[in-house]
Structures are given as C-alpha cells and as structure tokens.
Write a protein that holds these residues in place. Structure first.
Motif, PDB file in Angstrom:
ATOM      1  N   TRP A 242     101.082  89.184  97.439  1.00 45.68           N
ATOM      2  CA  TRP A 242     100.454  88.130  96.651  1.00 45.68           C
ATOM      3  C   TRP A 242     101.474  87.433  95.749  1.00 45.68           C
ATOM      4  O   TRP A 242     101.255  86.297  95.331  1.00 45.68           O
ATOM      5  N   ALA A 243     102.541  88.114  95.416  1.00 45.98           N
ATOM      6  CA  ALA A 243     103.546  87.536  94.528  1.00 45.98           C
ATOM      7  C   ALA A 243     104.262  86.388  95.233  1.00 45.98           C
ATOM      8  O   ALA A 243     104.387  86.367  96.454  1.00 45.98           O
ATOM      9  N   GLY A 244     104.761  85.442  94.439  1.00 46.98           N
ATOM     10  CA  GLY A 244     105.496  84.326  95.020  1.00 46.98           C
ATOM     11  C   GLY A 244     106.917  84.720  95.378  1.00 46.98           C
ATOM     12  O   GLY A 244     107.181  85.867  95.742  1.00 46.98           O
ATOM     13  N   ALA A 245     107.831  83.793  95.247  1.00 47.32           N
ATOM     14  CA  ALA A 245     109.234  84.047  95.548  1.00 47.32           C
ATOM     15  C   ALA A 245     110.037  84.047  94.256  1.00 47.32           C
ATOM     16  O   ALA A 245     109.701  83.348  93.291  1.00 47.32           O
ATOM     17  N   HIS A 246     111.093  84.843  94.235  1.00 45.11           N
ATOM     18  CA  HIS A 246     111.955  84.871  93.068  1.00 45.11           C
ATOM     19  C   HIS A 246     112.647  83.512  92.922  1.00 45.11           C
ATOM     20  O   HIS A 246     113.068  82.910  93.925  1.00 45.11           O
ATOM     21  N   PRO A 247     112.781  83.009  91.698  1.00 46.09           N
ATOM     22  CA  PRO A 247     113.414  81.695  91.503  1.00 46.09           C
ATOM     23  C   PRO A 247     114.794  81.571  92.143  1.00 46.09           C
ATOM     24  O   PRO A 247     115.134  80.500  92.680  1.00 46.09           O
ATOM     25  N   LYS A 248     115.584  82.623  92.118  1.00 46.48           N
ATOM     26  CA  LYS A 248     116.924  82.550  92.711  1.00 46.48           C
ATOM     27  C   LYS A 248     116.856  82.385  94.227  1.00 46.48           C
ATOM     28  O   LYS A 248     117.714  81.720  94.823  1.00 46.48           O
ATOM     29  N   VAL A 249     115.853  82.974  94.837  1.00 44.88           N
ATOM     30  CA  VAL A 249     115.665  82.801  96.281  1.00 44.88           C
ATOM     31  C   VAL A 249     115.230  81.372  96.572  1.00 44.88           C
ATOM     32  O   VAL A 249     115.727  80.732  97.514  1.00 44.88           O
ATOM     33  N   SER A 250     114.307  80.863  95.763  1.00 44.71           N
ATOM     34  CA  SER A 250     113.838  79.491  95.948  1.00 44.71           C
ATOM     35  C   SER A 250     114.979  78.493  95.774  1.00 44.71           C
ATOM     36  O   SER A 250     115.092  77.520  96.540  1.00 44.71           O
ATOM     37  N   GLU A 251     115.820  78.723  94.782  1.00 44.50           N
ATOM     38  CA  GLU A 251     116.950  77.822  94.534  1.00 44.50           C
ATOM     39  C   GLU A 251     117.911  77.800  95.720  1.00 44.50           C
ATOM     40  O   GLU A 251     118.390  76.738  96.132  1.00 44.50           O
ATOM     41  N   ARG A 252     118.191  78.980  96.285  1.00 41.51           N
ATOM     42  CA  ARG A 252     119.110  79.053  97.412  1.00 41.51           C
ATOM     43  C   ARG A 252     118.501  78.384  98.653  1.00 41.51           C
ATOM     44  O   ARG A 252     119.201  77.732  99.428  1.00 41.51           O
TER      45      ARG A 252
END
Length: 349
Positions: free
Chosen positions: A8-18
């Motif tokens: 249910w959790a989203g994605a970590h911001p660092k993963v999204s940025e990459r």
C-alpha cells in the motif's frame, strides 16, 4: 494508519527522483542499455560474486519462473504449507512449469521443519513415474508470518537439497527486511548457505515496481532468458526498472528503508504487549506483526481509519483464540511513522 500491506505504501522519494531523471533521452531497449548493465554489475557487487539478473513485473512472476527454471516433467517442489507460492499465487508456479506440483511441508511459524521436509521428499525419492519426482525446494525469507530463517536453518535446508540434488529457491519479496534483521550480508544469507536462485523484491520496500530473479547458476541463465520472454515478462524499457534499483542500492537506501520498517514493526509490537484488549500471536522478526485482538476492538480501530487484515489462524495457534477474538496482520513500511503507531496505540487503550 495504513498497516494492511507494505504494497500500500508509495515509492521512496529518492527512487521517484531517479526514475524521473531517467525518463529523458534514448537508451537501448530490452535491458541492454548502459544503466541496465551498471545495475547488473551492482547486483554482482551486492552478492559478492557474478550473478545473472532478470527483471520481472511481479513477485508472482519471479517465484513462478524461478521454479520453472528447474522444472522437469512430473516435478514436485517443496515449500512450507503457508508459503506464498502455495497460498497466494493462484496456481501460477504450476502454470509456468507446465503442471508441476507444490507439496506442503509443515513447520512452526512459517519455517519448514527439516524432518518433515526429509519425509516429504522421501515419498518421491524413488522417482516413480506414477507418483512424480522431486524438482526443487523453496523457502520464504522473511516468511509469510513475519519470521526469519536463521543462517543455520537455511544451511540445514540446503543440506537436504544437496543430498537429493535439488535446487534451493528463496522467495525474497521481503529480502531486505530479513537481511537487516539477521544483520548479515546478502552473500551470507544466500549462496554461502547453498541458495541457488532468488526472487528479489524491491516493490514492498520503496520501489515503484521493481522485482528481479537473481541466479547464481550462470549456466542455467540462458534458459531463463527464454522463459522470461515467453512468459511476457521482458520489459522493452527496462531502464525504468534499472533506475529504481540504481536508487534502491545507492548509499544503502534499501537497507535504510528496511531497518525503518522493522523498527516500526517492533514499536507496534510493544503497543500490543502493553494492551489489555490485544496480545501478540508471536514475536515479529521483520516488518509484519500478528496480533490476537478482540473483534469489537478491531472493528472500532478500523472504523477510526486503521487499515489491517484479518488473518487465517495457523495450525500452531489452533485452540488459542476465543470466539470473540481473531488474528490480524499488520505490516509496516518505509512510509510508516511513529505518529501512526502512536495513534493506533491509543485505539488499543
């Protein structure tokens, strides 16, 4: 208060940025780009030896193709009775391996008992054409009930596998959570203990959609390439999976997120231990907590916004739950906060 699943959790911001940074420009398709190759090399660094890596879309695909890679006509794979591949894959492992079977092995708290495993394999050791023949052994790390296979237990399962010339598969949907719980290296938890192939999960631990099959048997990797393509699991724009894993490993992010999820799980367990209307089913060892709660209290918590699931009672708890109680599963993630735990704790008072 979202404890239903780490999915249910989203994605970590660092993963999204990459991922965003990798969206522009051009790259070779089907996993042949420079970023893809760099990530394959990173996997080899993580596991301290050369490995073959195959990206897939889901954990179901990773598990099913891993077993199919070692499939044989009349083959039977052995796993714990409550393992994900037995209970939650809708027959996908059997489908992908052309009708092979899964045999349930009993053991307390999600871990196969070695004696039971030996006896299960012994039923088919003669490879009688009418009964079938052993094909593989699979362990889930962390298990479906939030426990961990210790290194000596993995080694013991591996010894049985070697005795019967069987490959050992590890379902690592929550691989990082188990790893930081044991505080060992990926190599120590896998090939140094006799594991041959892994379903390596990143989605539950901060990625958008990143799953991989990691093979230590490089000779068999060529066959996996064809299995993956035939099962429609070969990504054309594989760089977007690579970008996620690139960020996931960078600076030890994957271990950081797993440690946080495990710490939140331990904090949640303390809340149950101090409650008069709930109790732990058993001590959590990763990021899943199982608690026995009065049904009226659980319903009140859910009405207040807490998300969690009722869970089937394992055989080890048979007769220990009264009619006005039920067993519930709570899963924490990199996105769980201390405030979430605090607010839920108030609901247990």
């Amino acid at each position: 208060m979202f404890f239903a699943s780490d999915n249910w959790a989203g994605a970590h911001p660092k993963v999204s940025e990459r991922l965003h940074a990798s969206a522009a420009g051009f790259s070779r398709a089907y996993g042949d780009g420079e970023l893809d190759k760099a990530v394959y090399a990173r996997f080899s660094e993580v596991f301290e030896r050369e490995v073959a890596v195959f990206f897939v879309a889901t954990g179901t695909a990773a598990n099913s193709l891993s077993l199919a890679a070692y499939g044989k006509p009349g083959g039977i794979s052995f796993a714990h009775r409550e393992a994900h591949i037995l209970e939650d894959e809708c027959g996908a492992p059997e489908y992908f391996s052309h009708g092979s079977r899964l045999y349930p092995v009993d053991g307390t708290l999600g871990r196969m008992d070695i004696g039971n495993l030996e006896r299960a394999i012994g039923r088919y050791a003669s490879e009688n054409v009418h009964g079938g023949r052993p094909a593989a052994i699979s362990i889930t790390q962390a298990t479906e009930v939030g426990t961990i296979y210790r290194l000596d237990h993995i080694a013991a399962v591996s010894a049985v596998a070697r005795k019967h010339a069987l490959p050992l598969h590890m379902d690592g949907a929550r691989f990082a959570n188990a790893l930081v719980s044991l505080d060992v290296s990926p190599a120590e938890m896998t090939w140094k203990r006799g594991v041959d192939i892994i379903s390596f999960g990143g989605t539950k631990n901060g990625c958008w959609c990143a799953e991989a099959i990691v093979m230590f048997d490089l000779d068999r990797a060529r066959e996996m390439a064809f299995l993956r393509k035939r099962s429609a699991q070969l990504f054309s724009k594989a760089r977007f999976i690579s970008a996620q894993f690139d960020a996931y490993f960078d600076g030890g992010l994957w271990l950081e997120t797993a440690r946080h999820a495990n710490a939140m799980s331990a904090s949640l367990a303390q809340a149950f231990e101090s409650s008069s209307v709930a109790r732990l089913g058993w001590q959590p060892e990763a990021n899943e907590v199982f608690a026995i709660i009065r049904k009226d209290v659980a319903e009140k918590a859910q009405a207040a916004g807490a998300a969690f699931y009722t869970w089937p009672t394992p055989t080890s708890l048979a007769g220990q739950i009264s009619d006005d109680e039920a067993l519930y599963r709570f899963v924490t993630s990199f996105a769980t906060t201390s405030d979430d735990i605090g607010r839920f704790s108030e609901l247990l008072r």
